[in-house]
Design a protein around this motif. Structure first.
Motif, PDB file in Angstrom:
ATOM      1  N   ASP A  39      45.162  54.547   9.926  1.00 12.17           N
ATOM      2  CA  ASP A  39      45.284  55.920  10.424  1.00 12.17           C
ATOM      3  C   ASP A  39      44.126  56.278  11.346  1.00 12.17           C
ATOM      4  O   ASP A  39      44.316  56.851  12.423  1.00 12.17           O
ATOM      5  N   ARG A  40      42.919  55.943  10.917  1.00 12.77           N
ATOM      6  CA  ARG A  40      41.744  56.277  11.721  1.00 12.77           C
ATOM      7  C   ARG A  40      41.708  55.474  13.017  1.00 12.77           C
ATOM      8  O   ARG A  40      41.483  56.022  14.105  1.00 12.77           O
ATOM      9  N   ALA A  41      41.916  54.178  12.912  1.00 13.15           N
ATOM     10  CA  ALA A  41      41.838  53.327  14.094  1.00 13.15           C
ATOM     11  C   ALA A  41      42.923  53.671  15.105  1.00 13.15           C
ATOM     12  O   ALA A  41      42.669  53.696  16.318  1.00 13.15           O
ATOM     13  N   ALA A  42      44.135  53.941  14.648  1.00 12.19           N
ATOM     14  CA  ALA A  42      45.223  54.273  15.561  1.00 12.19           C
ATOM     15  C   ALA A  42      44.944  55.575  16.292  1.00 12.19           C
ATOM     16  O   ALA A  42      45.223  55.705  17.496  1.00 12.19           O
ATOM     17  N   MET A  43      44.391  56.556  15.585  1.00 10.36           N
ATOM     18  CA  MET A  43      44.040  57.832  16.218  1.00 10.36           C
ATOM     19  C   MET A  43      42.972  57.621  17.287  1.00 10.36           C
ATOM     20  O   MET A  43      43.075  58.138  18.413  1.00 10.36           O
ATOM     21  N   PHE A  44      41.929  56.865  16.928  1.00  6.58           N
ATOM     22  CA  PHE A  44      40.842  56.610  17.868  1.00  6.58           C
ATOM     23  C   PHE A  44      41.366  55.906  19.115  1.00  6.58           C
ATOM     24  O   PHE A  44      41.074  56.301  20.252  1.00  6.58           O
ATOM     25  N   LEU A  45      42.130  54.850  18.902  1.00  7.13           N
ATOM     26  CA  LEU A  45      42.627  54.057  20.026  1.00  7.13           C
ATOM     27  C   LEU A  45      43.585  54.839  20.919  1.00  7.13           C
ATOM     28  O   LEU A  45      43.561  54.700  22.147  1.00  7.13           O
ATOM     29  N   ALA A  46      44.412  55.684  20.304  1.00 11.93           N
ATOM     30  CA  ALA A  46      45.351  56.486  21.094  1.00 11.93           C
ATOM     31  C   ALA A  46      44.615  57.426  22.038  1.00 11.93           C
ATOM     32  O   ALA A  46      44.974  57.558  23.220  1.00 11.93           O
ATOM     33  N   GLN A  47      43.567  58.081  21.531  1.00  8.30           N
ATOM     34  CA  GLN A  47      42.818  59.018  22.363  1.00  8.30           C
ATOM     35  C   GLN A  47      42.003  58.288  23.421  1.00  8.30           C
ATOM     36  O   GLN A  47      41.964  58.700  24.584  1.00  8.30           O
ATOM     37  N   ALA A  48      41.367  57.188  23.029  1.00  2.05           N
ATOM     38  CA  ALA A  48      40.575  56.422  23.991  1.00  2.05           C
ATOM     39  C   ALA A  48      41.468  55.843  25.081  1.00  2.05           C
ATOM     40  O   ALA A  48      41.116  55.837  26.267  1.00  2.05           O
ATOM     41  N   ARG A  49      42.631  55.364  24.679  1.00  4.95           N
ATOM     42  CA  ARG A  49      43.601  54.794  25.621  1.00  4.95           C
ATOM     43  C   ARG A  49      43.984  55.813  26.681  1.00  4.95           C
ATOM     44  O   ARG A  49      44.025  55.510  27.879  1.00  4.95           O
ATOM     45  N   HIS A  50      44.280  57.033  26.256  1.00  8.76           N
ATOM     46  CA  HIS A  50      44.687  58.051  27.226  1.00  8.76           C
ATOM     47  C   HIS A  50      43.521  58.502  28.100  1.00  8.76           C
ATOM     48  O   HIS A  50      43.644  58.573  29.332  1.00  8.76           O
ATOM     49  N   GLU A  51      42.409  58.848  27.468  1.00 11.21           N
ATOM     50  CA  GLU A  51      41.282  59.417  28.214  1.00 11.21           C
ATOM     51  C   GLU A  51      40.764  58.475  29.292  1.00 11.21           C
ATOM     52  O   GLU A  51      40.230  58.926  30.310  1.00 11.21           O
ATOM     53  N   SER A  52      40.901  57.174  29.069  1.00 12.92           N
ATOM     54  CA  SER A  52      40.353  56.195  30.012  1.00 12.92           C
ATOM     55  C   SER A  52      41.419  55.463  30.806  1.00 12.92           C
ATOM     56  O   SER A  52      41.118  54.457  31.463  1.00 12.92           O
ATOM     57  N   ALA A  53      42.664  55.949  30.764  1.00 13.19           N
ATOM     58  CA  ALA A  53      43.769  55.254  31.435  1.00 13.19           C
ATOM     59  C   ALA A  53      43.782  53.783  31.032  1.00 13.19           C
ATOM     60  O   ALA A  53      43.729  52.883  31.869  1.00 13.19           O
ATOM     61  N   GLN A  54      43.835  53.583  29.712  1.00 15.83           N
ATOM     62  CA  GLN A  54      43.856  52.236  29.129  1.00 15.83           C
ATOM     63  C   GLN A  54      42.593  51.448  29.478  1.00 15.83           C
ATOM     64  O   GLN A  54      42.624  50.253  29.797  1.00 15.83           O
ATOM     65  N   PHE A  55      41.453  52.142  29.372  1.00 12.12           N
ATOM     66  CA  PHE A  55      40.136  51.523  29.558  1.00 12.12           C
ATOM     67  C   PHE A  55      39.891  51.064  30.997  1.00 12.12           C
ATOM     68  O   PHE A  55      39.038  50.216  31.241  1.00 12.12           O
ATOM     69  N   THR A  56      40.637  51.617  31.934  1.00  9.78           N
ATOM     70  CA  THR A  56      40.452  51.247  33.339  1.00  9.78           C
ATOM     71  C   THR A  56      39.726  52.327  34.139  1.00  9.78           C
ATOM     72  O   THR A  56      39.337  52.083  35.292  1.00  9.78           O
ATOM     73  N   ARG A  57      39.537  53.506  33.546  1.00 12.23           N
ATOM     74  CA  ARG A  57      38.853  54.596  34.250  1.00 12.23           C
ATOM     75  C   ARG A  57      37.797  55.178  33.320  1.00 12.23           C
ATOM     76  O   ARG A  57      38.120  55.784  32.303  1.00 12.23           O
ATOM     77  N   LEU A  58      36.547  55.015  33.672  1.00  9.73           N
ATOM     78  CA  LEU A  58      35.449  55.424  32.799  1.00  9.73           C
ATOM     79  C   LEU A  58      34.616  56.552  33.393  1.00  9.73           C
ATOM     80  O   LEU A  58      33.540  56.845  32.910  1.00  9.73           O
ATOM     81  N   GLU A  59      35.125  57.178  34.428  1.00  7.23           N
ATOM     82  CA  GLU A  59      34.371  58.223  35.115  1.00  7.23           C
ATOM     83  C   GLU A  59      35.303  59.370  35.478  1.00  7.23           C
ATOM     84  O   GLU A  59      36.433  59.144  35.905  1.00  7.23           O
TER      85      GLU A  59
END
Length: 215
Positions: A39-59
């Protein structure tokens, strides 16, 4: 909770061959954030995935048109001011982030210097300092070199710091996806223009993360 290259690529296919650079940092971040359940990991990954465009945008993207400036930052721009600042990211950031979060005034340039970076877009001088301290580097490290948050290790661990600082495991344990999304970026709010905060993408990421982690 430990992801393999294949796991992370299934969650973030946009990473492609760059997945190798992210697996270790993400696993370290999940551990630091105490995301030790699905539950915790899926929540974290879902938000990180969106906020960073799947870890391709960090700025943070601050290349706003005049209309977008008025719609997004009505407190800081009249229509005339928006025309004067449009498509000038450095000036926009220096204005909208001035005199808050530990930043100096607009002329100081702190708003641009400490604009959103990392998986969860850490923003503001005070937050950069706190992340630097939390990552056991000098509190001055990120203030001197804020672009460190564009590196996978720092980007991921800054997200872990944000997660813990905001008590998001408590919400994840309750299955409160909307609550987590709201803390990250008002993520389940919609406007007349539609899904302005990416709720559908966050939800899709949550579903795929759950599928991968429970496979």
């Amino acid at each position: 909770m430990k992801l393999s290259d294949a796991d992370l690529l299934a969650i973030c296919p946009a990473l492609g061959v760059k997945v190798n650079a992210w697996v270790a940092p993400i696993n370290a971040a999940l551990s630091s954030a105490q995301c030790n359940t699905t539950d915790r990991a899926a929540m974290f990954l879902a938000q990180a995935r969106h906020e960073s465009a799947q870890f391709t945008r960090l700025e943070e993207n601050l290349n706003y048109s005049s209309g977008a400036l008025v719609a997004t930052f009505p407190k800081y721009f009249t229509i005339d001011q928006a025309y004067a600042y449009a498509r000038q990211p450095q000036r926009i950031a220096s204005r909208v982030y001035a005199n808050r979060m530990g930043n100096g005034d607009e002329a100081s340039g702190d708003g641009w210097r400490y604009r959103g970076r990392g998986l969860f877009q850490i923003t503001g001088r005070d937050n950069y300092h706190e992340v630097g301290v939390a990552l056991k580097s000098s509190g001055e490290a990120l203030l001197t070199n804020p672009d460190l948050l564009l590196q996978p290790d720092f980007a991921a661990m800054s997200a872990a710091w944000y997660w813990i600082s905001n008590g998001l495991n408590d919400l994840a344990d309750l299955g409160d996806f909307d609550g987590v999304a709201d803390v990250i970026n008002k993520g389940h709010k919609t406007t007349a223009a539609g899904d302005a905060n990416g709720y559908a993408d966050r939800l899709a990421g949550w579903r795929v993360a759950n599928e991968v982690l429970t496979a």
